[in-house]
Design a protein around this motif. Structure first.
Motif, PDB file in Angstrom:
ATOM      1  N   THR A 295       0.828  -1.208   0.000  1.00 58.41           N
ATOM      2  CA  THR A 295       0.000   0.000   0.000  1.00 58.41           C
ATOM      3  C   THR A 295       0.861   1.255   0.000  1.00 58.41           C
ATOM      4  O   THR A 295       0.484   2.272  -0.583  1.00 58.41           O
ATOM      5  N   ASP A 296       2.023   1.190   0.635  1.00 57.42           N
ATOM      6  CA  ASP A 296       2.952   2.327   0.563  1.00 57.42           C
ATOM      7  C   ASP A 296       3.383   2.584  -0.875  1.00 57.42           C
ATOM      8  O   ASP A 296       3.440   3.732  -1.331  1.00 57.42           O
ATOM      9  N   LEU A 297       3.691   1.511  -1.593  1.00 53.55           N
ATOM     10  CA  LEU A 297       4.083   1.658  -3.000  1.00 53.55           C
ATOM     11  C   LEU A 297       2.959   2.275  -3.821  1.00 53.55           C
ATOM     12  O   LEU A 297       3.191   3.134  -4.679  1.00 53.55           O
ATOM     13  N   LEU A 298       1.731   1.850  -3.549  1.00 57.94           N
ATOM     14  CA  LEU A 298       0.584   2.390  -4.279  1.00 57.94           C
ATOM     15  C   LEU A 298       0.385   3.879  -4.006  1.00 57.94           C
ATOM     16  O   LEU A 298      -0.108   4.616  -4.863  1.00 57.94           O
ATOM     17  N   GLN A 299       0.787   4.305  -2.818  1.00 59.91           N
ATOM     18  CA  GLN A 299       0.651   5.707  -2.447  1.00 59.91           C
ATOM     19  C   GLN A 299       1.882   6.540  -2.802  1.00 59.91           C
ATOM     20  O   GLN A 299       1.944   7.722  -2.493  1.00 59.91           O
TER      21      GLN A 299
END
Length: 316
Positions: A295-299
């Motif tokens: 989710t960090d990568l997606l953000q």
């Protein structure tokens, strides 16, 4: 006057009804325009092994905290990398935004990961590390890896078993698939711990593919050649429990057996003294941090290339 009053009342009710319809329409329009939750796909090796059940539990906790949809898929066997690839291909047709993968094979999984990357999907690797050289050769970027120091875990377990063994003790190592990086790391850690203890002899190091029944068969085979075998380290608990079963059936109460994963049956075997040691690599935390990284990568947030979860030695 009465007629005008009734007409006015009907007009007011009509307006309220129309207003109510408009309100519901607006509400539906608002719901329709709400963005869909990011879809994170977690692909594991198997749900037969309680280790991966714990991993899924941690992953679901992270998904709830981050407000993403988590889709969990798993192979029916810990070595069936082809099945993992098929599951990912199926989900590519449906669509997802990020992949968290515990690969059954460190190299054979790479072709499908390349297709995932080419589709613009973020990838996080957990548990068993993808072969870096093969991934780079395939044109994949650095993929964040969430796991434990498997060499350290193997070393600590081997060191503990060595401390219980008598001088001149004979040792068997049961390995996972040699195509899996974590299997090799655990084997190497335990082997180095045994070799560091002067007087111990490693009589064999055999692949049992993470499976209880294969470990049982390998243990039986080695005992025919080395009936004075003293120590067995297995690179996962399913294999360790295979050796425990063989020892129980053959009255080998003094055999020193170690495992890796701290699944419930292994934890019970440790408390009962049938298994001397296992390694808790906190599967739930690996699943949790894997989804958090995705989710960090997606953000667009930075993610460390390697995130290590602590190992814990479990003894009686």
């Amino acid at each position: 006057m009465a007629i005008r009053f009734i007409s006015a009342a009907l007009l007011i009710v009509g307006n309220l009804w129309i207003s109510g319809c408009d309100s519901k329409t607006d509400e539906r329009d608002t719901l329709a325009t709400e963005p869909a939750k990011p879809r994170v796909l977690l692909v594991m090796k198997s749900l037969v092994n309680p280790f991966y059940i714990a991993m899924e539990k941690g992953a679901r906790q992270a998904a709830e905290e981050r407000g993403v949809e988590l889709v969990v898929k798993s192979g029916t066997n810990e070595t069936l990398v082809e099945q993992q690839a098929e599951l990912i291909e199926e989900q590519l047709n449906i669509g997802f935004d990020a992949l968290v993968i515990a690969p059954a094979d460190s190299i054979a999984i790479i072709p499908v990961l390349r297709r995932v990357h080419e589709a613009g999907i973020k990838i996080v690797n957990v548990d068993n590390q993808i072969d870096r050289a093969a991934a780079e050769q395939a044109g994949l970027p650095v993929i964040p890896f969430v796991s434990v120091d498997n060499y350290e875990g193997g070393f600590l377990a081997g060191q503990y078993l060595a401390s219980l063994a008598s001088p001149g003790a004979k040792v068997l190592i049961l390995e996972g698939p040699r195509s899996a990086v974590n299997a090799r790391q655990r084997r190497d850690g335990a082997r180095d711990a045994f070799l560091k203890q002067q007087g111990l002899e490693i009589v064999d190091s055999l692949v049992a593919d993470w499976k209880l029944e294969q470990a049982y068969a390998r243990t039986s085979h080695v005992f025919k050649e080395h009936p004075d075998l003293d120590v067995v380290f297995a690179a996962n608990d399913m294999m360790a429990l295979g050796t425990v079963l063989y020892a129980q059936e053959n009255g080998l109460d003094q055999l020193l057996i170690g495992g890796y994963d701290n699944i419930p049956d292994a934890s019970k075997a440790v408390s009962e003294g049938r298994l001397k040691v296992t390694v808790d690599q906190q599967a739930d935390q690996q699943g949790y941090h894997g989804v958090m990284a995705a989710t960090d990568l997606l953000q667009g947030k930075p993610v460390q290339p390697i995130v290590l979860v602590d190992v814990m030695l479990i003894t009686q």
